[in-house]
Scaffold this motif. Structure first.
Motif, PDB file in Angstrom:
ATOM      1  N   GLU A  38       0.819  -1.216   0.000  1.00  0.00           N
ATOM      2  CA  GLU A  38       0.000   0.000   0.000  1.00  0.00           C
ATOM      3  C   GLU A  38       0.856   1.271   0.000  1.00  0.00           C
ATOM      4  O   GLU A  38       0.663   2.144  -0.864  1.00  0.00           O
ATOM      5  CB  GLU A  38      -0.974  -0.025   1.170  1.00  0.00           C
ATOM      6  N   PRO A  39       1.810   1.438   0.936  1.00  0.00           N
ATOM      7  CA  PRO A  39       2.630   2.656   0.889  1.00  0.00           C
ATOM      8  C   PRO A  39       3.572   2.682  -0.309  1.00  0.00           C
ATOM      9  O   PRO A  39       3.881   3.761  -0.835  1.00  0.00           O
ATOM     10  CB  PRO A  39       3.408   2.605   2.217  1.00  0.00           C
ATOM     11  N   VAL A  40       4.012   1.520  -0.755  1.00  0.00           N
ATOM     12  CA  VAL A  40       4.901   1.456  -1.920  1.00  0.00           C
ATOM     13  C   VAL A  40       4.184   1.967  -3.163  1.00  0.00           C
ATOM     14  O   VAL A  40       4.747   2.727  -3.966  1.00  0.00           O
ATOM     15  CB  VAL A  40       5.402   0.009  -2.138  1.00  0.00           C
ATOM     16  N   ALA A  41       2.928   1.571  -3.327  1.00  0.00           N
ATOM     17  CA  ALA A  41       2.147   2.015  -4.485  1.00  0.00           C
ATOM     18  C   ALA A  41       2.006   3.529  -4.493  1.00  0.00           C
ATOM     19  O   ALA A  41       2.105   4.169  -5.558  1.00  0.00           O
ATOM     20  CB  ALA A  41       0.774   1.347  -4.485  1.00  0.00           C
ATOM     21  N   GLU A  42       1.774   4.115  -3.320  1.00  0.00           N
ATOM     22  CA  GLU A  42       1.637   5.570  -3.244  1.00  0.00           C
ATOM     23  C   GLU A  42       2.949   6.265  -3.591  1.00  0.00           C
ATOM     24  O   GLU A  42       2.959   7.275  -4.307  1.00  0.00           O
ATOM     25  CB  GLU A  42       1.174   5.979  -1.845  1.00  0.00           C
ATOM     26  N   GLU A  43       4.062   5.731  -3.112  1.00  0.00           N
ATOM     27  CA  GLU A  43       5.369   6.330  -3.418  1.00  0.00           C
ATOM     28  C   GLU A  43       5.675   6.225  -4.908  1.00  0.00           C
ATOM     29  O   GLU A  43       6.148   7.181  -5.533  1.00  0.00           O
ATOM     30  CB  GLU A  43       6.461   5.622  -2.612  1.00  0.00           C
ATOM     31  N   GLN A  44       5.402   5.062  -5.487  1.00  0.00           N
ATOM     32  CA  GLN A  44       5.677   4.871  -6.909  1.00  0.00           C
ATOM     33  C   GLN A  44       4.781   5.756  -7.765  1.00  0.00           C
ATOM     34  O   GLN A  44       5.227   6.314  -8.768  1.00  0.00           O
ATOM     35  CB  GLN A  44       5.500   3.403  -7.283  1.00  0.00           C
ATOM     36  N   ARG A  45       3.519   5.887  -7.364  1.00  0.00           N
ATOM     37  CA  ARG A  45       2.602   6.703  -8.149  1.00  0.00           C
ATOM     38  C   ARG A  45       3.068   8.170  -8.208  1.00  0.00           C
ATOM     39  O   ARG A  45       2.924   8.845  -9.234  1.00  0.00           O
ATOM     40  CB  ARG A  45       1.189   6.622  -7.577  1.00  0.00           C
ATOM     41  N   ALA A  46       3.615   8.650  -7.112  1.00  0.00           N
ATOM     42  CA  ALA A  46       4.080  10.039  -7.061  1.00  0.00           C
ATOM     43  C   ALA A  46       5.234  10.285  -8.030  1.00  0.00           C
ATOM     44  O   ALA A  46       5.450  11.426  -8.456  1.00  0.00           O
ATOM     45  CB  ALA A  46       4.517  10.387  -5.635  1.00  0.00           C
ATOM     46  N   ALA A  47       5.959   9.227  -8.388  1.00  0.00           N
ATOM     47  CA  ALA A  47       7.106   9.367  -9.280  1.00  0.00           C
ATOM     48  C   ALA A  47       6.774   9.067 -10.734  1.00  0.00           C
ATOM     49  O   ALA A  47       7.631   9.201 -11.614  1.00  0.00           O
ATOM     50  CB  ALA A  47       8.232   8.431  -8.814  1.00  0.00           C
ATOM     51  N   LEU A  48       5.536   8.684 -11.021  1.00  0.00           N
ATOM     52  CA  LEU A  48       5.155   8.327 -12.386  1.00  0.00           C
ATOM     53  C   LEU A  48       4.983   9.570 -13.258  1.00  0.00           C
ATOM     54  O   LEU A  48       4.663  10.653 -12.762  1.00  0.00           O
ATOM     55  CB  LEU A  48       3.849   7.538 -12.370  1.00  0.00           C
ATOM     56  N   ALA A  49       5.177   9.385 -14.562  1.00  0.00           N
ATOM     57  CA  ALA A  49       4.988  10.502 -15.495  1.00  0.00           C
ATOM     58  C   ALA A  49       3.544  10.974 -15.482  1.00  0.00           C
ATOM     59  O   ALA A  49       3.267  12.168 -15.598  1.00  0.00           O
ATOM     60  CB  ALA A  49       5.402  10.065 -16.897  1.00  0.00           C
ATOM     61  N   SER A  50       2.604  10.034 -15.353  1.00  0.00           N
ATOM     62  CA  SER A  50       1.183  10.365 -15.255  1.00  0.00           C
ATOM     63  C   SER A  50       0.612   9.671 -14.030  1.00  0.00           C
ATOM     64  O   SER A  50       0.918   8.495 -13.784  1.00  0.00           O
ATOM     65  CB  SER A  50       0.432   9.893 -16.501  1.00  0.00           C
ATOM     66  N   PRO A  51      -0.215  10.348 -13.243  1.00  0.00           N
ATOM     67  CA  PRO A  51      -0.788   9.706 -12.049  1.00  0.00           C
ATOM     68  C   PRO A  51      -1.723   8.554 -12.402  1.00  0.00           C
ATOM     69  O   PRO A  51      -2.101   7.775 -11.533  1.00  0.00           O
ATOM     70  CB  PRO A  51      -1.554  10.847 -11.370  1.00  0.00           C
ATOM     71  N   TRP A  52      -2.103   8.455 -13.688  1.00  0.00           N
ATOM     72  CA  TRP A  52      -3.019   7.386 -14.101  1.00  0.00           C
ATOM     73  C   TRP A  52      -2.280   6.124 -14.520  1.00  0.00           C
ATOM     74  O   TRP A  52      -2.905   5.085 -14.722  1.00  0.00           O
ATOM     75  CB  TRP A  52      -3.915   7.881 -15.241  1.00  0.00           C
ATOM     76  N   ASP A  53      -0.963   6.217 -14.654  1.00  0.00           N
ATOM     77  CA  ASP A  53      -0.184   5.020 -14.957  1.00  0.00           C
ATOM     78  C   ASP A  53      -0.209   4.054 -13.776  1.00  0.00           C
ATOM     79  O   ASP A  53      -0.437   4.458 -12.630  1.00  0.00           O
ATOM     80  CB  ASP A  53       1.260   5.386 -15.297  1.00  0.00           C
ATOM     81  N   THR A  54       0.031   2.789 -14.047  1.00  0.00           N
ATOM     82  CA  THR A  54      -0.024   1.763 -13.006  1.00  0.00           C
ATOM     83  C   THR A  54       1.339   1.601 -12.339  1.00  0.00           C
ATOM     84  O   THR A  54       2.341   1.360 -13.028  1.00  0.00           O
ATOM     85  CB  THR A  54      -0.448   0.411 -13.610  1.00  0.00           C
ATOM     86  N   PRO A  55       1.413   1.729 -11.005  1.00  0.00           N
ATOM     87  CA  PRO A  55       2.680   1.510 -10.311  1.00  0.00           C
ATOM     88  C   PRO A  55       3.205   0.095 -10.544  1.00  0.00           C
ATOM     89  O   PRO A  55       2.416  -0.865 -10.666  1.00  0.00           O
ATOM     90  CB  PRO A  55       2.316   1.728  -8.836  1.00  0.00           C
ATOM     91  N   ALA A  56       4.512  -0.051 -10.588  1.00  0.00           N
ATOM     92  CA  ALA A  56       5.131  -1.353 -10.863  1.00  0.00           C
ATOM     93  C   ALA A  56       4.717  -2.400  -9.836  1.00  0.00           C
ATOM     94  O   ALA A  56       4.556  -3.582 -10.172  1.00  0.00           O
ATOM     95  CB  ALA A  56       6.649  -1.198 -10.886  1.00  0.00           C
ATOM     96  N   VAL A  57       4.515  -1.986  -8.589  1.00  0.00           N
ATOM     97  CA  VAL A  57       4.190  -2.952  -7.543  1.00  0.00           C
ATOM     98  C   VAL A  57       2.835  -3.615  -7.806  1.00  0.00           C
ATOM     99  O   VAL A  57       2.615  -4.764  -7.401  1.00  0.00           O
ATOM    100  CB  VAL A  57       4.218  -2.286  -6.144  1.00  0.00           C
ATOM    101  N   VAL A  58       1.936  -2.922  -8.498  1.00  0.00           N
ATOM    102  CA  VAL A  58       0.631  -3.512  -8.804  1.00  0.00           C
ATOM    103  C   VAL A  58       0.804  -4.691  -9.765  1.00  0.00           C
ATOM    104  O   VAL A  58       0.181  -5.745  -9.598  1.00  0.00           O
ATOM    105  CB  VAL A  58      -0.321  -2.458  -9.398  1.00  0.00           C
ATOM    106  N   GLU A  59       1.657  -4.520 -10.766  1.00  0.00           N
ATOM    107  CA  GLU A  59       1.920  -5.617 -11.694  1.00  0.00           C
ATOM    108  C   GLU A  59       2.603  -6.781 -10.984  1.00  0.00           C
ATOM    109  O   GLU A  59       2.355  -7.953 -11.299  1.00  0.00           O
ATOM    110  CB  GLU A  59       2.771  -5.133 -12.867  1.00  0.00           C
ATOM    111  N   GLU A  60       3.442  -6.472 -10.016  1.00  0.00           N
ATOM    112  CA  GLU A  60       4.090  -7.537  -9.230  1.00  0.00           C
ATOM    113  C   GLU A  60       3.050  -8.302  -8.412  1.00  0.00           C
ATOM    114  O   GLU A  60       3.111  -9.539  -8.307  1.00  0.00           O
ATOM    115  CB  GLU A  60       5.148  -6.928  -8.303  1.00  0.00           C
ATOM    116  N   LEU A  61       2.102  -7.582  -7.836  1.00  0.00           N
ATOM    117  CA  LEU A  61       1.026  -8.237  -7.079  1.00  0.00           C
ATOM    118  C   LEU A  61       0.185  -9.131  -7.982  1.00  0.00           C
ATOM    119  O   LEU A  61      -0.187 -10.246  -7.610  1.00  0.00           O
ATOM    120  CB  LEU A  61       0.130  -7.178  -6.427  1.00  0.00           C
ATOM    121  N   LYS A  62      -0.127  -8.652  -9.185  1.00  0.00           N
ATOM    122  CA  LYS A  62      -0.921  -9.432 -10.124  1.00  0.00           C
ATOM    123  C   LYS A  62      -0.207 -10.725 -10.502  1.00  0.00           C
ATOM    124  O   LYS A  62      -0.832 -11.802 -10.563  1.00  0.00           O
ATOM    125  CB  LYS A  62      -1.237  -8.601 -11.374  1.00  0.00           C
ATOM    126  N   ALA A  63       1.081 -10.628 -10.741  1.00  0.00           N
ATOM    127  CA  ALA A  63       1.850 -11.821 -11.105  1.00  0.00           C
ATOM    128  C   ALA A  63       1.859 -12.825  -9.960  1.00  0.00           C
ATOM    129  O   ALA A  63       1.716 -14.043 -10.176  1.00  0.00           O
ATOM    130  CB  ALA A  63       3.283 -11.421 -11.480  1.00  0.00           C
TER     131      ALA A  63
END
Length: 404
Positions: free
Chosen positions: A28-53
């Motif tokens: 949860e906190p990792v997703a928020e940190e990653q989202r803040a660094a994304l080019a667009s706030p609508w992009d998916t944080p990398a940790v979400v794809e890791e969770l899906k896998a």
């Protein structure tokens, strides 16, 4: 009466609880940190794809679909306690397990009403979690609580449908992975049967004439984790006639078939939100002191916690009963109970979250706890999939009919 979970449900509950503890809550906190660094706030944080896998690897994938050809093959009663668990982290866990709205409802529509080409082109990548989707029904210019009011036109011209209209609060549409819209509009606006005027068509996001105008906020939140809620303009957007789902005039019936399971899924997850709120209340109460004693020793706090526990236990039983009825007599036979949980659950969970916020003081409305965002989600569900008052009206009519 037997209230025990069967062996399959218990096995999946154990795995899912461990998945939440080991992967989801730390993310949860990792997703928020990653989202803040994304080019667009609508992009998916990398940790979400890791969770899906990880979820897919563990077999915690597409749990919502009762058709074993496409999903886990669980009944509503088996899925209910699993959806509750994912509701404890509603902005991560449903997406991680490919059980997030609106994709769940759209996959159900395609599985039930789509033809083979539509399933191949859109259902398969949705099942694989490769793309996202949106359901475009609600409109700003009419009272969309009455779906017969919608004004979007779907006009046939030769081998194409031309779609013109304005939709808003189209969940997931801001996510760049959202590739397809299921659009509800009127193919026969002057038809004698107001419930046969509507149809549903598949409209790819990149269709000329489709414009994502803006993101809609919910209590100030843009809900990045769910792909936002967009205002979408369809300005003479053209799609092949083969993009029709089902038959012309079948849109209203398809919408009802879609919303039944969706309503109970929301209620299942709401119970998980309430459980998360109770846990946070208890942790806060035993860790804070006011006026010479722990908050946990204050009578009003004890009352809040006790009332919350009683409420959750009542709601869970009603939701499980509804799930069982849907499995045994079908959605139509469970109509009263579906409406009852849709009325009772969001309202009660909003109350629990409100007290949890109060107990946390300033922290409760801050970004340091999930309570404010959970509150916004729960309060919205008093409107989504039909506002409370529509369900109350329908349920009351059914009760009164017994005496007329």
């Amino acid at each position: 009466m037997d209230f025990a979970f069967d062996a399959r449900t218990e096995e999946l509950r154990t795995k899912l609880l461990a998945f939440m503890d080991e992967y989801v809550y730390p993310a949860e906190p990792v997703a928020e940190e990653q989202r803040a660094a994304l080019a667009s706030p609508w992009d998916t944080p990398a940790v979400v794809e890791e969770l899906k896998a990880e979820a897919r690897e563990q077999g915690l994938w597409n749990l919502f679909l009762p058709d074993a050809e496409y999903g886990a093959g669980l009944t509503n009663l088996q899925y209910a306690p699993l959806a509750e668990i994912t509701g404890r982290s509603p902005h991560l866990a449903p997406t991680a397990t490919n059980c997030a709205a609106p994709d769940t409802g759209n996959m159900e529509v395609l599985a039930q009403f789509g033809d083979e080409r539509q399933k191949k082109q859109w259902l398969e990548p949705l099942l694989a979690g490769e793309i996202r989707s949106a359901f475009a029904m609600t409109e700003p210019e009419v009272a969309s609580s009455d779906a017969t009011n919608i004004t979007t036109h779907i006009e046939r011209e030769g081998d194409e449908y031309v779609i013109t209209g304005r939709k808003w609060y189209i969940s997931g549409a801001m996510n760049p992975d959202c590739k397809i819209f299921i659009v509800m509009g009127k193919t026969d606006p002057d038809g004698a049967d107001i419930r046969r005027q509507q149809s549903m068509v598949l409209v790819p996001r990149d269709t000329p004439g489709v414009t994502i105008k803006r993101a809609m906020q919910v209590f100030g939140y843009e809900d990045h984790s769910h792909g936002g809620h967009a205002e979408v303009i369809f300005d003479h957007a053209r799609v092949p006639v083969s993009n029709l789902i089902g038959e012309e005039g079948g849109g209203f019936a398809i919408a009802q078939a879609r919303l039944g399971p969706g309503r109970i899924h929301h209620c299942m997850r709401l119970i998980g939100m309430a459980e998360r709120a109770i846990e946070l209340m208890c942790r806060r109460a035993v860790s804070r002191t006011a006026f010479g004693k722990a908050l946990a020793q204050q009578g009003v706090v004890q009352n809040w916690i006790a009332d919350a526990r009683v409420t959750v236990e009542q709601l869970r039983l009603l939701v499980l009963k509804t799930a069982w009825l849907m499995d045994t007599v079908g959605n139509r036979g469970a109509h009263t109970e579906i409406q009852a949980i849709k009325i009772a659950t969001p309202r009660a969970v909003v109350g629990i979250l409100d007290r949890a916020i109060q107990l946390h003081g300033a922290g409760g409305v801050s970004q340091d706890f999930p309570l404010a965002e959970l509150y916004a989600s729960a309060r919205t569900l008093m409107l989504a999939d039909g506002p409370d008052e529509v369900h109350q009206r329908s349920l009351a009519r059914r009760e009164l009919k017994k005496y007329i």
